[in-house]
Design a protein around this motif. Structure first.
Motif: not given
Length: 127
Positions: A92-112
């Motif tokens: 939502c809001g102004d579209k902004e992109e963020v790049k993450q590695t797959k390993g970062q996406l797997r970490e529940k301390s960072n992403w759900r």
């Protein structure tokens, strides 16, 4: 499940599944599978504390919630894949992109995986 026989109980060996940390290669030193490429079923869910990512073809369009705000936003959708990186776009809001590695996406301390509320994250962490 234990099988009881007249000669004593028989406990089948635990089922092994592929390690998602080292992609089941066993080539990289991995604290999750100790370099074997496989882990005991259930260990990934309980002890590894990681999100299970969908297959590469299904990853685009998947939804993720950032545990901490990124650029003032929490909810993101996978826009594309660039090699080892996943490009996320805020929902939502102004579209902004963020790049993450797959390993970062797997970490529940960072992403759900999925879109969850801050209250649901705190409740899952026991707080």
């Amino acid at each position: 499940p234990t099988i009881h026989t007249p000669y004593g109980p028989i406990v089948p060996p635990p089922k092994k599944v592929a390690c998602l940390t080292c992609y089941a290669t066993g080539l990289t030193p991995c604290s999750t599978c100790s370099g074997t490429g496989t882990i005991v079923d259930g260990r990934l869910k309980n002890a590894n504390n990681q999100n299970k990512l969908p297959p590469k073809t299904a990853l685009v369009g998947s939804r993720f919630t950032s545990v901490s705000r990124l650029n003032g936003r929490r909810h993101y959708r996978v826009k594309s894949l660039l090699g080892d990186f996943v490009v996320l776009e805020n929902s939502c809001g102004d579209k902004e992109e963020v790049k993450q590695t797959k390993g970062q996406l797997r970490e529940k301390s960072n992403w759900r995986s999925g879109w969850v509320t801050l209250e649901e994250i705190k409740k899952a962490e026991g707080g």
